[in-house]
Motif scaffolding. Sequence first.
Motif, PDB file in Angstrom:
ATOM      1  N   PRO A  78       0.689  -1.174  -0.036  1.00 42.60           N
ATOM      2  CA  PRO A  78      -0.056  -0.100  -0.201  1.00 42.60           C
ATOM      3  C   PRO A  78       0.987   1.243  -0.179  1.00 42.60           C
ATOM      4  N   GLU A  79       0.348   2.236   0.004  1.00 36.35           N
ATOM      5  CA  GLU A  79       0.831   3.843   0.047  1.00 36.35           C
ATOM      6  C   GLU A  79       1.772   3.818   1.473  1.00 36.35           C
ATOM      7  N   SER A  80       2.972   4.083   1.160  1.00 35.31           N
ATOM      8  CA  SER A  80       3.663   4.296   2.558  1.00 35.31           C
ATOM      9  C   SER A  80       3.364   5.408   3.429  1.00 35.31           C
ATOM     10  N   PRO A  81       3.610   5.418   4.628  1.00 34.51           N
ATOM     11  CA  PRO A  81       3.119   6.238   5.316  1.00 34.51           C
ATOM     12  C   PRO A  81       3.706   7.767   5.281  1.00 34.51           C
ATOM     13  N   GLN A  82       3.158   8.789   5.589  1.00 29.94           N
ATOM     14  CA  GLN A  82       3.706  10.200   5.474  1.00 29.94           C
ATOM     15  C   GLN A  82       4.419  10.673   4.226  1.00 29.94           C
ATOM     16  N   GLY A  83       4.061   9.909   3.151  1.00 33.08           N
ATOM     17  CA  GLY A  83       4.906  10.240   1.808  1.00 33.08           C
ATOM     18  C   GLY A  83       6.199   9.724   1.844  1.00 33.08           C
ATOM     19  N   LYS A  84       6.422   9.300   2.740  1.00 32.24           N
ATOM     20  CA  LYS A  84       8.050   8.670   2.644  1.00 32.24           C
ATOM     21  C   LYS A  84       8.195   7.397   1.631  1.00 32.24           C
ATOM     22  N   SER A  85       9.141   7.006   1.257  1.00 31.19           N
ATOM     23  CA  SER A  85       9.367   5.853   0.518  1.00 31.19           C
ATOM     24  C   SER A  85       9.677   4.691   1.615  1.00 31.19           C
ATOM     25  N   TRP A  86       9.391   3.418   1.121  1.00 35.25           N
ATOM     26  CA  TRP A  86       9.331   2.261   1.900  1.00 35.25           C
ATOM     27  C   TRP A  86      10.870   1.982   2.120  1.00 35.25           C
ATOM     28  N   GLU A  87      11.709   2.360   1.494  1.00 35.77           N
ATOM     29  CA  GLU A  87      13.204   2.156   1.786  1.00 35.77           C
ATOM     30  C   GLU A  87      13.407   3.194   3.068  1.00 35.77           C
ATOM     31  N   GLU A  88      12.810   4.200   3.130  1.00 30.40           N
ATOM     32  CA  GLU A  88      13.153   4.890   4.121  1.00 30.40           C
ATOM     33  C   GLU A  88      12.367   4.519   5.739  1.00 30.40           C
ATOM     34  N   VAL A  89      11.343   3.916   5.293  1.00 30.41           N
ATOM     35  CA  VAL A  89      10.329   3.410   6.499  1.00 30.41           C
ATOM     36  C   VAL A  89      11.392   2.024   6.984  1.00 30.41           C
ATOM     37  N   VAL A  90      11.922   1.261   6.074  1.00 36.72           N
ATOM     38  CA  VAL A  90      12.615   0.041   6.353  1.00 36.72           C
ATOM     39  C   VAL A  90      13.733   0.812   7.202  1.00 36.72           C
ATOM     40  N   PHE A  91      14.512   1.657   6.656  1.00 39.31           N
ATOM     41  CA  PHE A  91      15.600   2.157   7.228  1.00 39.31           C
ATOM     42  C   PHE A  91      15.277   2.438   8.794  1.00 39.31           C
ATOM     43  N   ILE A  92      14.048   3.454   9.053  1.00 40.26           N
ATOM     44  CA  ILE A  92      13.738   4.062  10.442  1.00 40.26           C
ATOM     45  C   ILE A  92      13.562   2.648  11.277  1.00 40.26           C
ATOM     46  N   VAL A  93      12.935   1.832  10.796  1.00 39.92           N
ATOM     47  CA  VAL A  93      12.472   0.441  11.326  1.00 39.92           C
ATOM     48  C   VAL A  93      13.783  -0.331  11.951  1.00 39.92           C
ATOM     49  N   ASN A  94      14.638  -0.341  10.895  1.00 45.25           N
ATOM     50  CA  ASN A  94      16.035  -0.867  11.360  1.00 45.25           C
ATOM     51  C   ASN A  94      16.708  -0.173  12.111  1.00 45.25           C
ATOM     52  N   ALA A  95      16.471   1.059  12.208  1.00 43.66           N
ATOM     53  CA  ALA A  95      17.426   2.013  13.193  1.00 43.66           C
ATOM     54  C   ALA A  95      16.906   1.712  14.725  1.00 43.66           C
TER      55      ALA A  95
END
Length: 144
Positions: free
Chosen positions: A77-94
């Motif tokens: 689905p659309e990623s949250p807050q207009g971020k790319s999924w790669e940015e979301v995965v990066f934040i989750v991994n941080a």
Amino acid sequence: MDFQKLDRHFQLMLPTGPILLIFLIFAPWHQFGSGPYGISSSALQAPNALLGVVALLAVVVSSLISFAQVLGSDKLPESPQGKSWEEVVFIVNAILLASLILKLILETSWLGWGAWGCIIAGAIHFYGAYIGKQSGSTNQNPNP
């Protein structure tokens, strides 16, 4: 799906996700005593069990997103807050790596081999997310 044709960040993240999951659940983070009379506890057990649970949830979310990206970005689905999924995965991994390091720092006595395995696998998993973030997004969302 040919593993050699995948992007480098998927080659790092897809194997380390399940390995990290197994290490978090079964490997001894703390080991008291030795031999048959030793007692061990995994990363999900005390002390600081909440940090282990946060790391477990983060690796599950990160792995599910990565598997969905490999299978096809049209399934996401659309990623949250207009971020790319790669940015979301990066934040989750941080968050994943921070929780593992914090769990390591808060209680350093009686560390078992599972603690070091989790830290190494978590660092490789985070590096894969970092490479994915640097390589750009395959699923850019326009800003509203």
